[in-house]
Scaffold this motif. Structure first.
Motif, PDB file in Angstrom:
ATOM      1  N   ARG A 203     -28.708  -8.670 -23.733  1.00 33.05           N
ATOM      2  CA  ARG A 203     -27.750  -9.913 -22.923  1.00 33.05           C
ATOM      3  C   ARG A 203     -28.562  -9.268 -22.032  1.00 33.05           C
TER       4      ARG A 203
ATOM      5  N   LYS B 218     -22.206  -5.932 -30.394  1.00 31.76           N
ATOM      6  CA  LYS B 218     -20.773  -6.520 -30.110  1.00 31.76           C
ATOM      7  C   LYS B 218     -20.038  -5.537 -28.924  1.00 31.76           C
TER       8      LYS B 218
ATOM      9  N   ARG C 100     -26.368 -11.516 -33.542  1.00 36.81           N
ATOM     10  CA  ARG C 100     -25.394 -10.325 -32.647  1.00 36.81           C
ATOM     11  C   ARG C 100     -24.227 -11.003 -33.687  1.00 36.81           C
ATOM     12  N   ARG C 101     -23.981 -10.365 -34.255  1.00 29.50           N
ATOM     13  CA  ARG C 101     -22.833 -10.200 -35.132  1.00 29.50           C
ATOM     14  C   ARG C 101     -21.931  -9.074 -36.039  1.00 29.50           C
ATOM     15  N   GLN C 102     -20.253  -9.112 -35.353  1.00 28.31           N
ATOM     16  CA  GLN C 102     -20.660  -7.673 -35.541  1.00 28.31           C
ATOM     17  C   GLN C 102     -19.876  -7.159 -36.767  1.00 28.31           C
TER      18      GLN C 102
ATOM     19  N   GLU D 179      -9.333 -12.031 -29.335  1.00 26.06           N
ATOM     20  CA  GLU D 179      -9.943 -11.035 -28.665  1.00 26.06           C
ATOM     21  C   GLU D 179      -8.576 -11.264 -27.549  1.00 26.06           C
TER      22      GLU D 179
ATOM     23  N   LEU E 266     -13.080  -8.630 -25.919  1.00 25.16           N
ATOM     24  CA  LEU E 266     -13.502  -7.912 -27.481  1.00 25.16           C
ATOM     25  C   LEU E 266     -13.101  -9.006 -28.498  1.00 25.16           C
TER      26      LEU E 266
END
Length: 449
Positions: free
Chosen positions: A315, A307, A345-347, A99, A28
């Motif tokens: 997903r 996320k 799909r943004r943080q 990550e 992550l």
């Protein structure tokens, strides 16, 4: 949500240990761990709790190697040459890993800690490792070849990127303070940022890492068990997203043997996860009970960062079609923040799940909301849960969050200033703003109404 522990978050170091064990080997963004993932699973989470587990040798963290963090990048990022510099890196972009994953040290998936790393100018020293510079150390960290006995250096490396200030605008008349800035003298807070990072790096113990000595079969067994513990189901999409290299293929021999011995069952248990799925009998029984009583999945709305590993929407589990409760206007046909396709799909972007189904999407700044339910009551509950989640996040972030403006401008393409929509948002704790409906938070984290 049950598997992730999000329906009943625990407390204390033991709860953190369980959360990290369930998330072993999940890569992550470095900043996501302590801003979202761990606080949502441990109600009283504090950074010192994570440092305690790392220092005791129960958990090891590792950065994910990538092409951008290849050897030489740190030395060339500022100077344009491959020569090694002795000064501490000036920017978080130069040092902070992209990550990170955590591993219980007794796991077959965990990297192996080797000899200690001595910081300092390279010199031969009897009975110890030749010293490495701070710049070389960060290169090893970014390559996944070194780790620290604390997570504090990563925290410090992430802070400057979030606090970078824009250059002051050009002026003809400047105060003495302004002239000092023009001469290149940084503000007090910025002057010590690199020093604080170097200090914490120097006070942390560092060790080299090597790949686990476990064989391919042992690793495959560990990956299967990890996925089953985390999700209850193993499928191609889950193995590709959260498993090791190769996706489901390397795991199939182990899964077939587990199927032959009755440890797992094969079938289509969750819609959207593909035709080949494996699950333990206990998980299958739980899924059947939820199908007979959907309300038992989660009577309370759950807010998930897109996320977060617990969020499977998008997903494998598809996004439903957007829909509004009656009387809230006609949607514009927008699915995501663009004119077509699923939400981005943004943080920081979130989805609110109720009864196991997504009912509301929110962009990272709440500017765009998308409803997936035609039930007004469910939408109100989802909006209220979203507002409460943001308030908790602002409380964790402290004073910096008070200055942040989070204004909802549209719901399914309908302006938030439309009376029916604004009334709905007002029920959830939003107030009117010239651009839409605003969620304002005071210094204590309380909503201003």
């Amino acid at each position: 949500l049950e598997r992730a522990g999000l329906n009943e978050a625990g407390s204390g170091v033991d709860a953190l240990a369980e959360a990290l064990a369930a998330l072993e080997g999940v890569w992550l963004p470095a900043g996501l761990w302590e801003s979202v993932v761990l606080p949502t699973r441990v109600v009283d989470y504090r950074p010192a709790m994570l440092d305690e587990l790392i220092a005791s040798g129960e958990v090891v963290w590792q950065a994910r190697p990538d092409q951008e963090s290849s050897p030489g990048r740190l030395g060339s990022g500022r100077t344009g040459s491959g020569e090694r510099g002795s000064a501490a890196p000036a920017s978080a972009d130069d040092v902070a890993p992209g990550e990170i994953a955590f591993f219980p040290t007794d796991s077959a998936l965990a990297p192996v800690a080797r000899e200690a790393i001595a910081l300092g100018e390279p010199e031969a020293a009897e009975s110890r490792e030749t010293g490495v510079t701070e710049e070389e150390l960060w290169r090893l960290v970014r390559e996944g070849a070194a780790t620290g006995r604390s997570f504090e250096p990563v925290r410090r490396a992430l802070v400057p990127a979030a606090g970078t200030r824009a250059a002051p605008p050009s002026r003809r008349v400047r105060s003495r303070r302004g002239r000092r800035l023009m001469m290149g003298m940084p503000r007090a807070g910025e002057a010590t940022a690199a020093g604080r990072l170097s200090s914490v790096v120097g006070s942390t113990s560092w060790v080299r890492l090597s790949s686990s000595s476990a064989g391919d079969e042992e690793r495959a067994i560990a990956e299967v068990e990890s996925l089953l513990d985390r999700y209850g189901v193993v499928s191609r999409d889950l193995a590709l997203t959260f498993g090791g290299a190769g996706g489901l293929g390397p795991l199939m021999p182990v899964l077939r043997r587990m199927e032959e011995t009755g440890v797992v069952l094969r079938g289509g248990f969750i819609e959207g996860l593909g035709p080949v799925q494996f699950a333990e009998r206990e998980s299958v029984d739980r899924l059947r009970s939820l199908s007979h009583d959907p309300g038992g999945a989660a009577a309370t709305p759950a807010v998930l960062d897109l996320k977060d590993p617990a969020c499977l929407v998008g997903r494998g589990v598809p996004w439903p079609e957007p829909v509004l409760p009656a009387g809230l206007g006609e949607p514009s046909g927008v699915h995501g923040e663009e004119t077509s396709g699923p939400p981005v799909r943004r943080q920081g972007a979130s989805v609110v799940v109720l009864g196991g189904a997504p009912v509301l999407y929110a962009s990272e700044n709440l500017k765009v909301l998308i409803s997936y339910t035609s039930e007004r009551e469910d939408l109100v509950r989802a909006l209220t849960a979203l507002a409460a989640d943001r308030q908790r996040m602002f409380t964790r972030q402290g004073a910096a969050a008070v200055r942040r403006r989070t204004v909802v401008e549209s719901l399914n393409g309908v302006t938030a200033l439309e009376p029916a929509v604004s009334d709905l948002l007002r029920q959830a704790g939003f107030v009117r703003d010239p651009r839409g409906m605003r969620l304002a938070v005071g210094p204590s984290g309380a909503t201003w109404r």
